[in-house]
Design an enzyme around this catalytic site. Structure first.
Site, PDB file in Angstrom:
ATOM      1  NE  ARG A  75      58.549  36.611  50.368  1.00  0.00           N
ATOM      2  CZ  ARG A  75      59.196  36.357  50.256  1.00  0.00           C
ATOM      3  NH1 ARG A  75      60.316  36.032  50.917  1.00  0.00           N
ATOM      4  NH2 ARG A  75      59.547  36.839  48.799  1.00  0.00           N
ATOM      5  CB  SER A  78      45.355  43.051  46.656  1.00  0.00           C
ATOM      6  OG  SER A  78      44.235  43.402  45.156  1.00  0.00           O
ATOM      7  CB  CYS A  79      49.575  41.805  44.313  1.00  0.00           C
ATOM      8  SG  CYS A  79      48.799  40.052  44.849  1.00  0.00           S
ATOM      9  CB  THR A  80      44.867  40.699  41.985  1.00  0.00           C
ATOM     10  OG1 THR A  80      44.267  40.674  43.068  1.00  0.00           O
ATOM     11  CG2 THR A  80      45.907  39.427  42.289  1.00  0.00           C
ATOM     12  NE  ARG A 108      42.548  29.466  51.379  1.00  0.00           N
ATOM     13  CZ  ARG A 108      42.099  31.096  51.821  1.00  0.00           C
ATOM     14  NH1 ARG A 108      43.709  31.728  51.975  1.00  0.00           N
ATOM     15  NH2 ARG A 108      41.178  31.277  51.767  1.00  0.00           N
ATOM     16  CB  THR A 126      39.695  35.975  44.380  1.00  0.00           C
ATOM     17  OG1 THR A 126      39.847  37.475  44.016  1.00  0.00           O
ATOM     18  CG2 THR A 126      38.491  36.003  43.655  1.00  0.00           C
ATOM     19  CE  LYS A 127      35.651  39.281  51.307  1.00  0.00           C
ATOM     20  NZ  LYS A 127      35.441  39.668  52.216  1.00  0.00           N
ATOM     21  NE  ARG A 160      46.418  31.623  47.000  1.00  0.00           N
ATOM     22  CZ  ARG A 160      46.333  32.261  48.465  1.00  0.00           C
ATOM     23  NH1 ARG A 160      46.809  31.216  48.869  1.00  0.00           N
ATOM     24  NH2 ARG A 160      45.661  33.092  49.558  1.00  0.00           N
ATOM     25  CG  ASN A 204      52.557  37.577  43.418  1.00  0.00           C
ATOM     26  OD1 ASN A 204      52.691  36.819  42.833  1.00  0.00           O
ATOM     27  ND2 ASN A 204      52.737  36.994  44.615  1.00  0.00           N
TER      28      ASN A 204
END
Length: 345
Positions: free
Chosen positions: A11, A158-160, A204, A217-218, A240, A322
């Site tokens: 991606r 990251s994206c976040t 998941r 999440t970190k 998610r 993202n």
């Protein structure tokens, strides 16, 4: 001209290549190679046709050794295709690679980066949070000016973190942040299941399209890496949701001064027009997640959702694509790494 190779053509890797052309940075960046274990036919097809981002505006063709990005009927850019699992075997020296954009999501240590360098690359930029021993972690627009020539192995975060860190910077400089919490509302990812199937994370194991799924999440650690003064001051959770792209971040911070909603929003507007232009955007339009698809900004603040409680508790809604926003920041950071080398020379 900066010569880059993309390691991993999933991606982010495909979006990075596409962003080189759609952003106009192909005048500054030349992609000389892509390393991916998949077959060339699939690589070319997924670059040309994308469920989230639509058709690539350039015609893509391929043979067994190259992808070709066509500018018109007679001009095209050849990109070497490699299928090597071991970093040590990659021909970066022969290809004169300046920076490897490692988009595998697998490699991320100083040793992994050093392996790319020993294979002939000058520098490495990871597309995800790396180990703590990397030379630097860059959130473009916030700390890219800390780059030095000796920073050979770098993470793009990251994206976040790219979404929320610029907003934290603006709020802290204007009002002083004491602490905060974040809820990331993230689109589905390829580590989830189409139908129920086995996964180490029991949540998941469940079908991504049928549930809102909490995941670890970190993010708070990523914030602390950029802003050490916020150690133990932020916490984050993530869920998610059944969409294929775009993320919303619910940010709550306690600040040290009394403010009103307009004070907060105007501070973001000012930053978006000045210090964080092209990184942060602001809107008061009644938009939903799909409207931010293919948006190149790291963060878009929805001013209609800003709330202030008791003068010092601020809540904000921040959007990001993202994939596309992050891919564009990869290119910005790569160019900043090149510039840091030129300055010190």
């Amino acid at each position: 001209m900066l010569k880059v190779a993309i390691n991993g053509f999933g991606r982010i890797g495909r979006n990075v290549l596409r962003a080189v052309y759609e952003s106009g940075k192909h005048q500054q960046i030349k992609v000389v190679a892509v390393n991916e274990l998949a077959q060339p036919e699939a690589m070319a097809h997924l670059l040309q046709y994308d469920t989230s981002h639509g058709r690539f505006g350039k015609k893509i063709s391929h043979d067994q050794e190259h992808l070709y990005v066509h500018h018109d009927s007679s001009e095209y850019d050849p990109i070497r295709i490699l299928h090597l699992a071991e970093i040590e075997l990659l021909p970066w020296r022969d290809l004169e690679v300046d920076i490897v954009l490692d988009c595998t999501g697998v490699f991320g240590s100083q040793a992994d980066g050093q392996a790319h360098i020993e294979a002939g690359a000058q520098k490495v930029l990871f597309s995800h949070p790396g180990a703590s021993d990397l030379d630097n972690t860059i959130i473009y627009g916030v700390n890219h000016e800390t780059l030095k020539d000796e920073h050979r192995v770098v993470s793009n975060g990251s994206c976040t973190t790219n979404c929320i860190v610029p907003i934290i910077k603006v709020l802290d400089e204007a009002f002083g942040i004491e602490s905060g919490t974040i809820t990331t509302i993230h689109s589905s990812m390829n580590d989830q299941q189409v139908i129920d199937a086995y996964h180490n994370d029991l949540r998941r194991t469940r079908a991504a399209s049928q549930s809102i799924i909490p995941v670890d999440t970190k993010l708070h650690k990523g914030i602390e890496r950029i802003f050490p003064k916020f150690s133990n001051k932020f916490e984050a959770i993530s869920v998610r949701v059944p969409t294929v792209n775009v993320t919303a971040m619910d940010l709550s911070v306690t600040i040290s001064t009394n403010v009103k909603v307009n004070d907060v929003n105007q501070t973001i507007v000012n930053a978006s027009q000045c210090t964080l232009r092209d990184i942060v955007d602001y809107t008061e339009s009644p938009l939903v997640s799909i409207d931010f698809n293919h948006d190149p900004h790291s963060a878009i603040v929805d001013g209609t959702q800003t709330r202030v409680s008791n003068g010092q508790l601020v809540k904000m809604l921040v959007w990001c694509d993202n994939e596309w926003g992050f891919a564009n920041r990869m290119l910005d950071t790569a160019l900043a790494m090149q510039a840091s080398s030129q300055v010190e020379q």
